[in-house]
Design an enzyme around this catalytic site. Structure first.
Site, PDB file in Angstrom:
ATOM      1  CE  LYS A  54      -3.132   4.855  -4.135  1.00 37.82           C
ATOM      2  NZ  LYS A  54      -1.911   4.163  -3.721  1.00 37.82           N
ATOM      3  CD  GLN A  98       0.479   3.649  -1.043  1.00 36.04           C
ATOM      4  OE1 GLN A  98      -0.575   3.398  -1.624  1.00 36.04           O
ATOM      5  NE2 GLN A  98       1.364   4.476  -1.531  1.00 36.04           N
ATOM      6  CG  ASP A 121      -0.868  -1.269  -7.379  1.00 36.82           C
ATOM      7  OD1 ASP A 121      -1.057  -0.137  -7.821  1.00 36.82           O
ATOM      8  OD2 ASP A 121      -0.632  -1.523  -6.182  1.00 36.82           O
TER       9      ASP A 121
HETATM   10  N1  GUN Z   1       3.469   3.484  -3.655  1.00 35.19           N
HETATM   11  C1  GUN Z   1       3.711   4.522  -4.498  1.00 35.19           C
HETATM   12  N2  GUN Z   1       3.027   4.363  -5.648  1.00 35.19           N
HETATM   13  C2  GUN Z   1       2.330   3.205  -5.534  1.00 35.19           C
HETATM   14  C3  GUN Z   1       1.433   2.530  -6.393  1.00 35.19           C
HETATM   15  O1  GUN Z   1       1.136   2.933  -7.516  1.00 35.19           O
HETATM   16  N3  GUN Z   1       0.926   1.367  -5.886  1.00 35.19           N
HETATM   17  C4  GUN Z   1       1.254   0.885  -4.669  1.00 35.19           C
HETATM   18  N4  GUN Z   1       0.713  -0.274  -4.288  1.00 35.19           N
HETATM   19  N5  GUN Z   1       2.085   1.503  -3.854  1.00 35.19           N
HETATM   20  C5  GUN Z   1       2.616   2.652  -4.275  1.00 35.19           C
END
Ligand code: GUN
Length: 300
Positions: A54, A98, A121
């Site tokens: 990311k 995350q 998100d």
């Molecule tokens: N963990 C696995 N996929 C995601 C996601 O799309 N967003 C977040 N914040 N954590 C994750």
């Protein structure tokens, strides 16, 4: 029939190019740089890989990346204090914590603490509600990526019967809302659905998001259907040598390819779209925060 492969890797690369071009224009025209803060608590190796990717892709499109790596024993109060700081930082337009977080932290408390305008998100109840009633809001990244691939592959989705397998808050439910918005007839199926293969065989569009390796078989697919495979499952691959593994989706790819008109591979299908959509959501959030019309080609 042998299905066309829906190339999410190349579509995501194109989307990132469009994002980079918007980022350059926003900087030139308004002196603004979209900023994404990514917070990780603990040292889960898979999460570390996601967060690294990311941050890398954020920088590659010219955006500002703020990475916060906190120790596994971080208290909930300390994490909430960081989120409060990021909520109030004008250089931060998107915040992603995350998941999963360690046991001492309540994930709901974390999600509820994120300012909805920075919730790229689309995890907060406010944004989930807005998605449901059709108000403008950030759209969950993986479902947004699936929708972009479907529109690119099929054009207008009106009247299509979409069967989503999986009812998670992360994928299944928001996917249903987005497909409804695009005038599909939507069925959400799940592990307790009676005659799941029969329900799936009615679908013009199948979105598989159950997290079970190759569960959706070729004879579940209506000839000519479009199949979107959200699953990423690691399975043993003794044919590659002792101890080797490989990634597969929730769909038995080879079998389904014999029936479908188009299908996403794993890897290289939906996966690359998720981060690209996260970046797109951050650009949109920055525009909205500054009274600028967001680029139309980055949102649903
Ligand atoms: N963990 C696995 N996929 C995601 C996601 O799309 N967003 C977040 N914040 N954590 C994750």
């Amino acid at each position: 029939m042998t299905a066309t492969r829906i190339d999410g890797k190349s579509f995501a690369a194109g989307l990132r190019e469009r994002i980079a071009s918007h980022v350059a224009s926003l900087k030139a025209d308004h002196g603004l740089v979209p900023g994404l803060a990514v917070v990780i608590v603990g040292e889960d190796p898979a999460s570390q890989v996601y967060v690294r990717n990311k941050a890398k892709q954020t920088e590659e499109v010219g955006m500002a990346s703020f990475k916060h790596e906190l120790p596994a024993d971080t208290s909930e109060a300390d994490l909430l204090a960081l989120i409060d700081k990021l909520n109030n930082d004008p250089a931060v337009h998107g915040i992603l914590v995350q998941m999963p977080v360690p046991d001492q932290i309540n994930p709901k408390a974390v999600i509820n603490a994120i300012e909805p305008a920075k919730d790229v998100d689309c995890f907060t109840p406010v944004n989930v509600g807005k998605l449901t009633i059709g108000d403008p809001a950030p759209v969950s990244c993986t479902p947004l990526g699936c929708l972009m691939l479907l529109r690119d592959s099929l054009g207008d989705l009106t009247g299509k019967h979409a069967v989503i397998i999986g009812r998670s808050n992360l994928v299944g439910k928001p996917m249903a809302q987005l497909l409804l918005r695009d005038n599909c007839t939507v069925t959400i199926a799940h592990s307790r659905t009676a005659d799941l293969p029969g329900v799936c065989r009615q679908a013009d569009i199948v979105v598989a998001a159950v997290g079970r390796a190759e569960m959706v078989k070729g004879d579940w697919i209506k000839p000519g259907a479009t199949v979107i495979d959200v699953g990423i499952n690691r399975i043993d691959a003794p044919e590659r040598g002792e101890g080797k593994t490989r990634l597969v989706g929730d769909v038995a790819f080879e079998e389904a390819s014999e029936k479908a008109a188009a299908i996403t591979p794993v890897p290289g299908g939906v996966g690359p779209m998720t981060i690209a959509c996260l970046l797109a959501n951050t650009v949109t959030a920055m525009c909205l925060a500054n009274g600028i019309e967001p680029p139309r080609d980055l949102t649903a």
